[in-house]
Design a protein around this motif. Sequence first.
Motif, PDB file in Angstrom:
ATOM      1  N   VAL A 239      30.959  48.439  14.864  1.00  0.00           N
ATOM      2  CA  VAL A 239      30.900  49.038  13.540  1.00  0.00           C
ATOM      3  C   VAL A 239      32.250  48.829  12.880  1.00  0.00           C
ATOM      4  CG1 VAL A 239      30.710  51.171  12.285  1.00  0.00           C
ATOM      5  CG2 VAL A 239      29.174  50.720  14.151  1.00  0.00           C
ATOM      6  N   PHE A 240      32.244  48.200  11.733  1.00  0.00           N
ATOM      7  CA  PHE A 240      33.491  47.760  11.129  1.00  0.00           C
ATOM      8  C   PHE A 240      33.530  48.214   9.683  1.00  0.00           C
ATOM      9  CE2 PHE A 240      37.142  45.539  11.960  1.00  0.00           C
ATOM     10  CZ  PHE A 240      37.499  44.744  10.890  1.00  0.00           C
ATOM     11  N   PRO A 241      34.580  48.902   9.264  1.00  0.00           N
ATOM     12  CA  PRO A 241      34.581  49.448   7.898  1.00  0.00           C
ATOM     13  C   PRO A 241      34.915  48.416   6.837  1.00  0.00           C
ATOM     14  CG  PRO A 241      36.582  50.086   9.018  1.00  0.00           C
ATOM     15  CD  PRO A 241      35.760  49.369  10.021  1.00  0.00           C
ATOM     16  N   LEU A 242      34.208  47.284   6.872  1.00  0.00           N
ATOM     17  CA  LEU A 242      34.531  46.235   5.913  1.00  0.00           C
ATOM     18  C   LEU A 242      34.144  46.639   4.503  1.00  0.00           C
ATOM     19  CD1 LEU A 242      35.722  43.455   5.977  1.00  0.00           C
ATOM     20  CD2 LEU A 242      33.444  42.519   6.037  1.00  0.00           C
ATOM     21  N   ARG A 243      32.999  47.349   4.371  1.00  0.00           N
ATOM     22  CA  ARG A 243      32.574  47.733   3.033  1.00  0.00           C
ATOM     23  C   ARG A 243      33.573  48.665   2.380  1.00  0.00           C
ATOM     24  NH1 ARG A 243      26.228  49.152   3.549  1.00  0.00           N
ATOM     25  NH2 ARG A 243      25.566  47.143   4.340  1.00  0.00           N
TER      26      ARG A 243
ATOM     27  N   LEU B  76      28.836  57.278   7.939  1.00  0.00           N
ATOM     28  CA  LEU B  76      27.982  56.346   8.663  1.00  0.00           C
ATOM     29  C   LEU B  76      26.612  56.191   8.038  1.00  0.00           C
ATOM     30  CD1 LEU B  76      28.824  57.335  12.318  1.00  0.00           C
ATOM     31  CD2 LEU B  76      29.581  55.336  11.090  1.00  0.00           C
ATOM     32  N   PHE B  77      26.101  57.250   7.413  1.00  0.00           N
ATOM     33  CA  PHE B  77      24.720  57.191   6.972  1.00  0.00           C
ATOM     34  C   PHE B  77      24.532  57.512   5.497  1.00  0.00           C
ATOM     35  CE2 PHE B  77      23.754  56.510  11.179  1.00  0.00           C
ATOM     36  CZ  PHE B  77      24.203  57.524  11.991  1.00  0.00           C
ATOM     37  N   ASP B  78      25.590  57.776   4.792  1.00  0.00           N
ATOM     38  CA  ASP B  78      25.521  57.978   3.355  1.00  0.00           C
ATOM     39  C   ASP B  78      24.622  59.144   2.969  1.00  0.00           C
ATOM     40  OD1 ASP B  78      24.558  56.102   0.414  1.00  0.00           O
ATOM     41  OD2 ASP B  78      26.330  57.327   0.816  1.00  0.00           O
ATOM     42  N   ARG B  79      24.597  60.170   3.784  1.00  0.00           N
ATOM     43  CA  ARG B  79      23.855  61.359   3.390  1.00  0.00           C
ATOM     44  C   ARG B  79      24.511  62.542   4.092  1.00  0.00           C
ATOM     45  NH1 ARG B  79      20.265  62.844   7.319  1.00  0.00           N
ATOM     46  NH2 ARG B  79      19.150  64.097   5.795  1.00  0.00           N
ATOM     47  N   PHE B  80      24.151  63.705   3.676  1.00  0.00           N
ATOM     48  CA  PHE B  80      24.639  64.907   4.353  1.00  0.00           C
ATOM     49  C   PHE B  80      23.477  65.541   5.075  1.00  0.00           C
ATOM     50  CE2 PHE B  80      28.742  64.799   2.625  1.00  0.00           C
ATOM     51  CZ  PHE B  80      28.635  64.282   1.358  1.00  0.00           C
ATOM     52  N   PHE B  81      23.683  65.984   6.294  1.00  0.00           N
ATOM     53  CA  PHE B  81      22.561  66.526   7.040  1.00  0.00           C
ATOM     54  C   PHE B  81      22.629  68.031   7.036  1.00  0.00           C
ATOM     55  CE2 PHE B  81      24.284  67.865  11.194  1.00  0.00           C
ATOM     56  CZ  PHE B  81      25.598  67.481  11.015  1.00  0.00           C
ATOM     57  N   SER B  82      21.534  68.641   7.424  1.00  0.00           N
ATOM     58  CA  SER B  82      21.447  70.091   7.283  1.00  0.00           C
ATOM     59  C   SER B  82      22.233  70.747   8.403  1.00  0.00           C
ATOM     60  CB  SER B  82      20.002  70.532   7.292  1.00  0.00           C
ATOM     61  OG  SER B  82      19.396  70.030   8.449  1.00  0.00           O
ATOM     62  N   ASN B  83      23.065  71.629   8.014  1.00  0.00           N
ATOM     63  CA  ASN B  83      24.145  72.099   8.853  1.00  0.00           C
ATOM     64  C   ASN B  83      24.571  73.386   8.169  1.00  0.00           C
ATOM     65  OD1 ASN B  83      26.956  72.486   9.376  1.00  0.00           O
ATOM     66  ND2 ASN B  83      27.071  70.481  10.257  1.00  0.00           N
TER      67      ASN B  83
ATOM     68  N   TRP C 260      44.089  51.009   6.782  1.00  0.00           N
ATOM     69  CA  TRP C 260      42.732  50.539   7.033  1.00  0.00           C
ATOM     70  C   TRP C 260      42.472  50.384   8.514  1.00  0.00           C
ATOM     71  CZ3 TRP C 260      42.925  46.215   2.795  1.00  0.00           C
ATOM     72  CH2 TRP C 260      42.699  46.811   1.547  1.00  0.00           C
ATOM     73  N   PHE C 261      43.429  49.810   9.229  1.00  0.00           N
ATOM     74  CA  PHE C 261      43.264  49.676  10.677  1.00  0.00           C
ATOM     75  C   PHE C 261      43.098  51.046  11.332  1.00  0.00           C
ATOM     76  CE2 PHE C 261      43.392  45.431  10.525  1.00  0.00           C
ATOM     77  CZ  PHE C 261      44.599  44.772  10.518  1.00  0.00           C
ATOM     78  N   GLN C 262      43.868  51.996  10.846  1.00  0.00           N
ATOM     79  CA  GLN C 262      43.779  53.324  11.433  1.00  0.00           C
ATOM     80  C   GLN C 262      42.416  53.963  11.171  1.00  0.00           C
ATOM     81  OE1 GLN C 262      47.386  55.178  10.486  1.00  0.00           O
ATOM     82  NE2 GLN C 262      47.197  56.718  12.067  1.00  0.00           N
ATOM     83  N   PHE C 263      41.876  53.717   9.980  1.00  0.00           N
ATOM     84  CA  PHE C 263      40.546  54.211   9.669  1.00  0.00           C
ATOM     85  C   PHE C 263      39.531  53.616  10.626  1.00  0.00           C
ATOM     86  CE2 PHE C 263      37.298  56.114   7.429  1.00  0.00           C
ATOM     87  CZ  PHE C 263      36.419  55.233   6.841  1.00  0.00           C
ATOM     88  N   HIS C 264      39.629  52.321  10.886  1.00  0.00           N
ATOM     89  CA  HIS C 264      38.742  51.661  11.828  1.00  0.00           C
ATOM     90  C   HIS C 264      38.803  52.328  13.189  1.00  0.00           C
ATOM     91  CE1 HIS C 264      36.711  48.524  14.038  1.00  0.00           C
ATOM     92  NE2 HIS C 264      37.763  48.372  14.811  1.00  0.00           N
ATOM     93  N   PHE C 265      39.998  52.635  13.664  1.00  0.00           N
ATOM     94  CA  PHE C 265      40.103  53.258  14.980  1.00  0.00           C
ATOM     95  C   PHE C 265      39.620  54.694  14.958  1.00  0.00           C
ATOM     96  CE2 PHE C 265      41.551  49.835  17.212  1.00  0.00           C
ATOM     97  CZ  PHE C 265      42.569  49.177  16.544  1.00  0.00           C
TER      98      PHE C 265
ATOM     99  N   ASN D 189      20.482  50.870   6.593  1.00  0.00           N
ATOM    100  CA  ASN D 189      21.799  51.492   6.620  1.00  0.00           C
ATOM    101  C   ASN D 189      22.437  51.367   5.247  1.00  0.00           C
ATOM    102  OD1 ASN D 189      24.910  51.355   7.155  1.00  0.00           O
ATOM    103  ND2 ASN D 189      23.953  52.462   8.815  1.00  0.00           N
ATOM    104  N   ARG D 190      22.582  52.517   4.592  1.00  0.00           N
ATOM    105  CA  ARG D 190      23.068  52.505   3.225  1.00  0.00           C
ATOM    106  C   ARG D 190      24.525  52.871   3.131  1.00  0.00           C
ATOM    107  NH1 ARG D 190      19.506  54.799  -0.536  1.00  0.00           N
ATOM    108  NH2 ARG D 190      17.375  54.268  -0.068  1.00  0.00           N
ATOM    109  N   SER D 191      25.214  52.798   4.224  1.00  0.00           N
ATOM    110  CA  SER D 191      26.565  53.334   4.171  1.00  0.00           C
ATOM    111  C   SER D 191      27.440  52.537   3.228  1.00  0.00           C
ATOM    112  CB  SER D 191      27.162  53.303   5.569  1.00  0.00           C
ATOM    113  OG  SER D 191      28.535  53.480   5.504  1.00  0.00           O
ATOM    114  N   ALA D 192      28.310  53.224   2.528  1.00  0.00           N
ATOM    115  CA  ALA D 192      29.249  52.557   1.638  1.00  0.00           C
ATOM    116  C   ALA D 192      30.497  52.131   2.371  1.00  0.00           C
ATOM    117  CB  ALA D 192      29.633  53.509   0.513  1.00  0.00           C
ATOM    118  N   PHE D 193      30.539  52.408   3.654  1.00  0.00           N
ATOM    119  CA  PHE D 193      31.816  52.232   4.337  1.00  0.00           C
ATOM    120  C   PHE D 193      31.790  51.169   5.406  1.00  0.00           C
ATOM    121  CE2 PHE D 193      34.245  55.779   2.722  1.00  0.00           C
ATOM    122  CZ  PHE D 193      33.279  56.565   2.169  1.00  0.00           C
ATOM    123  N   ILE D 194      30.651  50.983   6.082  1.00  0.00           N
ATOM    124  CA  ILE D 194      30.692  50.182   7.295  1.00  0.00           C
ATOM    125  C   ILE D 194      29.713  49.035   7.256  1.00  0.00           C
ATOM    126  CG2 ILE D 194      31.410  52.075   8.767  1.00  0.00           C
ATOM    127  CD1 ILE D 194      28.499  52.290   9.611  1.00  0.00           C
ATOM    128  N   PHE D 195      30.030  48.049   8.060  1.00  0.00           N
ATOM    129  CA  PHE D 195      29.081  47.006   8.419  1.00  0.00           C
ATOM    130  C   PHE D 195      28.750  47.183   9.882  1.00  0.00           C
ATOM    131  CE2 PHE D 195      28.195  44.630   4.955  1.00  0.00           C
ATOM    132  CZ  PHE D 195      29.236  43.918   4.386  1.00  0.00           C
TER     133      PHE D 195
END
Lengths: 182, 355
Positions: free
Chosen positions: A5-9, A79-86, B173-178, B208-214
């Motif tokens: 899982v890589f935060p490229l976006r 990770l999932f772009d939503r908030f869950f019930s909590n 950014w690297f720190q966010f990844h970790f 997967n609709r995340s705005a953050f990850i691939f």
Amino acid sequence: MFATVFPLRAILFQILFLLVAIAIESMVLRHNLKLSYKTSVEYAASINLLSASVGWILFLGCEPLFPEELQHQLMSYILFDRFFSNSLTQNIAVGIILSGFVAFFITFWVKNISLNGLLLLLGQNLSAASTPRPNKRSWPTRRSEQHEQPTQSRARAVLQANAYSFSAILILLLLRVITQTI
Amino acid sequence: MAPFNNRLNEFAKTIPLLGPFLGLIVFLINFLKPPRYFAWSTLIWLSLFSWVMAFLASSVETAPITRGFLSTMAWVFLTLGIGWWLTERPVRILGLSLGPWLTGGLACAFLFGSWNGNFIFPPIAFIVWPLMSAAIAALPRFISPTFTLQTPAPPARQELVILLLVNLLFSCWFQFHFMIQDWLRDYPSLLSDPSFLRDPSLRSGNFNRSAFIFYLEPEIQKPSKGPALLERAEDILIKELDDLPWTQMERWLLNLEDKAPILEARAMASTKSFSEVEEASLWDLRAKPLSMGSDYRLELLAIWQGPSSISEGYHFKKSCSITRQPDGKENSPGKAQVTCEPPSGQILGVPDFIR
């Protein structure tokens, strides 16, 4: 070593937002402070990069200190772009709006300080009057100074620039939400 | 060098295939030959020399400190040599010179990496890497031509500021990844979420609709912790109920409501992988008894209560049937025997009786 899982976006979105913010802010600074094109872009780039880094550092530093439910919500959003019930679900909307306001004012404060710091670093005089604002009034005023202090005019320029760039980013985020729900 | 070249050429002509190979070696030697002593290629040669010495030392079994010293020196020379070479001939991509990045990367690999079959780089190496590259790139400005420290002139400072800030951002950014990697290590079930499946037919509409990850698919799809929890619960169930007289078993089932939290706690404690991660608090283990004629069926449910891409949540189910066995006594209802089916896959939604 390289994970799945890589935060490229997130990185791409941030680059986009930074470019937009730098473009807008450089235009505003250039207009208000009568700077050259190159200088205004450099100033805008510096203060935006610094505020982005400070924001990241604050986030990365505070995240381990959050209560567990807040961390779960954060994970769910990232990770999932939503908030869950909590237990925190009712407070989500209020929390988002509040953090928006707080982010705006903290960013403005950081940008103002960093602009002053940058000018100091570059060896420029902070209290030297930049070109005075054109006197639009035709009759003499009671105030002794026709043009305001350069510190104030700088702060006003930064506030305006910050407002415009935040609005532009908000519009981009709204566009993303709209195009996703279609 | 010239007569050597000529002789080499004549020798190469005699053996057809050897020609280009020798030519390559000669080219490399010419390329790396230092024009004078104080040049980058000297450092490369020194590095190679140190490495060869370290290799020889390890095969001859000298003290580890000698080997460590030699390999350290090899690494240091390599880093300095490449850094020097790249300063003389900057390789530029998009206007940014590549040199400091490579040198900084080598320095961080040396400082924080380790060799254990293959290279292992801890997270701190990646986080320090952009900062070190920025320092290396900024270094020439701070050294005047007479090799003393100086503060850089104001016009150059703006460049330095932007250089430093961009690398600071990379480091964040690297720190966010970790940070995300730490989350996935502490809550492994997040990875088994259906929105991460590559095959669209299995996803049933959850993208997967995340705005953050691939998400890059791993070779092995990680299984969720739910089935493991159910297996443990089955073991506890068998231990408690197997061979128990029938009436006692029925009484046990009646008191199930009270027993459920204890069952859950014991199942979690005995699952080794659960005690190592933090997500145990997000799993809920329930048991639901059903009567099927003269026998009973017990449904064990492991419900995931944490973040997921499905708004209804999901759970895993394991069905156990409790049948009568004759126990050799007269007029007695018999004793219980528990048999369980394997756990189910992910079932979307949460059973009604939970709410």
